[in-house]
Structure formats: structure tokens, C-alpha cells
Design a protein around this motif. Structure first.
Motif, short mmCIF file in Angstrom:
data_model
loop_
_atom_site.label_atom_id
_atom_site.label_comp_id
_atom_site.label_asym_id
_atom_site.label_seq_id
_atom_site.Cartn_x
_atom_site.Cartn_y
_atom_site.Cartn_z
N THR A 113 0.84 -1.19 0.00
CA THR A 113 0.00 0.00 0.00
C THR A 113 0.88 1.24 0.00
OG1 THR A 113 -1.73 -1.13 1.27
CG2 THR A 113 -1.80 1.28 1.23
N TYR A 127 3.50 -2.45 4.15
CA TYR A 127 2.82 -3.74 4.10
C TYR A 127 2.51 -4.19 5.52
CZ TYR A 127 6.99 -6.48 5.54
OH TYR A 127 8.05 -7.01 6.24
N THR A 166 -4.88 -6.02 4.94
CA THR A 166 -4.48 -4.88 4.10
C THR A 166 -4.63 -3.58 4.87
OG1 THR A 166 -4.75 -3.96 1.86
CG2 THR A 166 -6.76 -4.38 3.10
N CYS A 212 -10.92 -7.94 3.64
CA CYS A 212 -9.67 -7.61 2.94
C CYS A 212 -9.84 -6.42 1.99
CB CYS A 212 -9.17 -8.79 2.12
SG CYS A 212 -8.82 -10.28 3.04
#
Length: 361
Positions: A113, A127, A166, A212
Motif C-alpha cells: 500500500t 505492508y 491490508t 480484505c
């Protein structure tokens, strides 16, 4: 169904304005245009045995010897995750070097991300640790520094979560959300502020909060569930009341998704086995999880409008004949990058390890 076409027989890992980076086993290819010529640039610096096994598609699937995800850190430099490590790829020079090792037992995060322009947070690539954390050890969020080193910026205490799915950004509110799983007590959506110095759960404690994929809105969040144990839904969560409203039932757990604008996202469902089956039987069973409604991975489009939420299926692909546990779930994944609406397929008939493009929504 929308107009969708195959644009490559390789997996698109990530893309910038200048390069598209593809993977086939441990081999890397680049192109300057989608659908254009894809030039081989390098092979990951791994053992000869892994190179050989990763070059055979079914073995790459069974042994997880393939590049899972990646992201560009500038116009010509990308990082990719492969079997326990992060590698830096220079698309101009055609070089690859080892940059970072994950903790023992971790193969890959679900995604990288990029946090940029979120008030109170340091810009960078992040991450969350995602691994088989059966001992319920600590789980951390890592950030990439400018010199290519990685630093832990937040750590969940032992026993609090299984792993991180995430990170989701809400730049307008100055918030980063962390989505975690997997058991009821570990499934949560956490709200983070000020460089992760303030972290608290928004909702926690049910499979209905095991997610997620999420898209923050003005008053709440649209998110999908990711459980093979019960029915899955696209929900709208009101942050004030903490009430969730079913938007549509979805065909299975949703592991992968992508925000494509401030009010739009794509997500796919997965064809996976019944996780109540343990050991070797799980690897080879054909029994679907209770939350998996058929043997297709489905692609959905979601748009938040002022007074409503539009959600519709736009594509589906059937799981191939190989076992879900041993040879990976049937699903669709979304390469990191802005612009083109593209996705890659895994373990499905006709499209396995190929890249497809949505020409119109």
C-alpha cells in the motif's frame, strides 16, 4: 457482462506511467504499453532449483514459487514480493536485487500500500505481516524508507490478531484503516491516526468484520467479507452507529480488490476449500467452504452515489480442475497502478496467469 479482453499471457504485477512489469514464474518482463511487446529483463536471484520449479506453472502454483504482488516506487523502479522476500527491480537497467526478508514463515503480504498525502502519516510504501501465525505471535506494519530499508511502524500485541489483510486509506479524514483476521475475536477494522500512534478498533469480534477489501465514504465504509465459514456480503458500515447494512450477497470470500476512484472499487471472490478440514485432506479436498457458493471466481464493480450504492457482477471465470488447497484458490488479483482497469487470474480455466483488461464499465 462488460467487454473484457486478454492483453497478456503473463501476470501483470504492477505498472507506472512509463512501464508495465510482468512476471512468469521467477522471470520478469517489461513493456512500455499494455498489449505491446513484452521484453525479458531479468530472473529473480534465487537458486537454480527454484528457477526450474518456478518455470513449470503447476509446480509454481503448488510450491508458491511465483511473484505475488508488487508496486512501483518511482516511474522506473518497482519492488516485488516473492517467497519470503522483497526484490527491487530497475526496469531501465534490467537489474534485480534482494532488498528485504520477511519474518520466518511469511511468504508474501496480500498487497503493498502506498500512503501519500494522508495528513499525519509519513509518505511511503507499507505492508502488513500476513502469515500462518498459529502461535499468535506479534504482527507488525512495515514502511519502506528512502534508502530501501524497512522499519516496523506499528505492532499488534501477541494474541490480538492472526495477521493483517491490508491497509486502506481515507486521505480526506487523515485516517488509515487496518483490516485484520481471521478468527472471530481477531477479525476487525482498526482506525489509525498520526503515524499509527493512535490505533483503535472501529468494529471487532465477528466473521462479519473479517475483510480484505474496503472503500471509505463520507459517513462510513463499504466493505466485503472474507470468510469461507459463512455467507459473504458487501456491507455498508455506519461509523457512528456501528451498524452494518447488507448491500448484496456475494458468491464467496473476497480477498482481492482495488479502489479505482474516491467512490468506486472492484473486487473479486475466491473459490476455496472448507477450512474446517485440516492437514493433507484440506490440500486435496474438492469440498467448498460454506461461504463459497459455486466454482466460479466473480468480479464485482461498486460505486457509491449520494443516495445509493451500485453493486454489480461484471465477469466470472470457472475454477480449474486442480485442488484448491494444494494448487491455490481460483481468484482474480489487481496489479498496483493507476489508469487502466486490469486484473490477473489465478487457477481458473482459460485465464490462469493471464492479464485481462476491462474496456468499459
Amino acid at each position: 457482462m462488460q467487454k473484457i479482453k486478454i492483453v497478456s499471457d503473463k501476470k501483470l504485477i504492477c505498472y507506472s506511467k512509463s512501464f508495465y512489469l510482468f512476471g512468469k514464474g521467477p522471470r520478469l518482463y517489461v513493456s512500455t504499453e499494455l498489449g505491446g511487446e513484452e521484453d525479458y529483463i531479468a530472473t529473480l536471484p534465487i537458486s537454480t532449483t527454484r528457477k526450474f520449479l518456478g518455470g513449470v506453472r503447476i509446480l509454481a502454483r503448488a510450491l508458491r514459487l511465483e511473484i505475488r504482488c508488487g508496486i512501483f516506487v518511482d516511474e522506473s523502479t518497482a519492488i516485488v514480493s516473492y517467497h519470503g522476500a522483497i526484490y527491487k527491480v530497475d526496469c531501465k537497467r534490467g537489474t534485480v536485487e534482494l532488498e528485504h526478508m520477511f519474518k520466518p514463515g511469511m511468504n508474501n503480504p496480500l498487497a503493498f500500500t502506498e500512503i501519500r498525502g494522508v495528513e499525519g502519516f509519513t509518505d511511503g510504501i507499507y505492508y502488513g505481516e500476513y502469515y500462518l501465525n498459529n502461535d499468535r505471535d506479534t504482527v507488525s506494519v512495515y514502511r519502506r524508507n528512502k534508502d530501501g530499508t524497512w522499519t516496523s511502524v506499528y505492532t499488534f500485541n501477541s494474541g490480538s490478531i492472526y495477521h493483517i489483510h491490508t491497509l486502506v486509506l481515507d486521505p480526506e479524514k487523515g485516517i488509515v484503516y487496518i483490516l485484520t483476521g481471521d478468527d472471530d475475536s481477531e477479525s476487525a477494522i482498526y482506525e489509525c491516526r498520526n503515524d499509527f500512534s493512535e490505533v483503535k478498533p472501529v468494529v471487532i469480534g465477528k466473521q462479519a468484520y473479517r475483510s480484505c477489501v474496503a472503500l471509505p465514504g463520507a459517513k462510513g465504509m463499504v466493505y466485503t467479507t472474507d470468510t469461507p465459514l459463512e455467507d459473504n456480503y458487501l456491507y455498508n458500515l455506519d461509523f457512528d452507529s456501528k451498524e452494518k447494512k447488507e448491500i448484496i450477497p456475494i458468491s464467496g470470500p473476497a480477498i482481492y480488490g482495488k479502489i479505482i476512484s474516491k467512490n468506486e472499487m472492484l473486487f473479486s471472490t475466491s473459490v476455496e476449500a472448507d477450512s474446517r478440514i485440516k492437514g493433507l485432506r484440506y490440500q486435496f479436498t474438492r469440498k467448498l467452504g460454506e461461504g463459497v457458493k459455486d466454482r466460479y471466481t466473480h468480479l464485482y464493480y461498486v460505486k457509491i452515489e449520494e443516495e445509493s450504492i451500485i453493486a454489480k457482477e461484471i465477469f466470472k471465470a470457472r475454477k480449474d480442475i486442480f485442488p484448491m488447497g494444494a494448487c491455490q484458490f481460483g481468484t482474480m488479483m489487481f496489479p498496483a497502478g493507476d489508469g487502466k482497469l486490469v486484473f490477473t487470474c489465478q487457477s481458473v480455466r482459460k485465464y490462469d496467469n493471464k492479464t485481462l483488461m476491462i474496456e468499459a464499465l
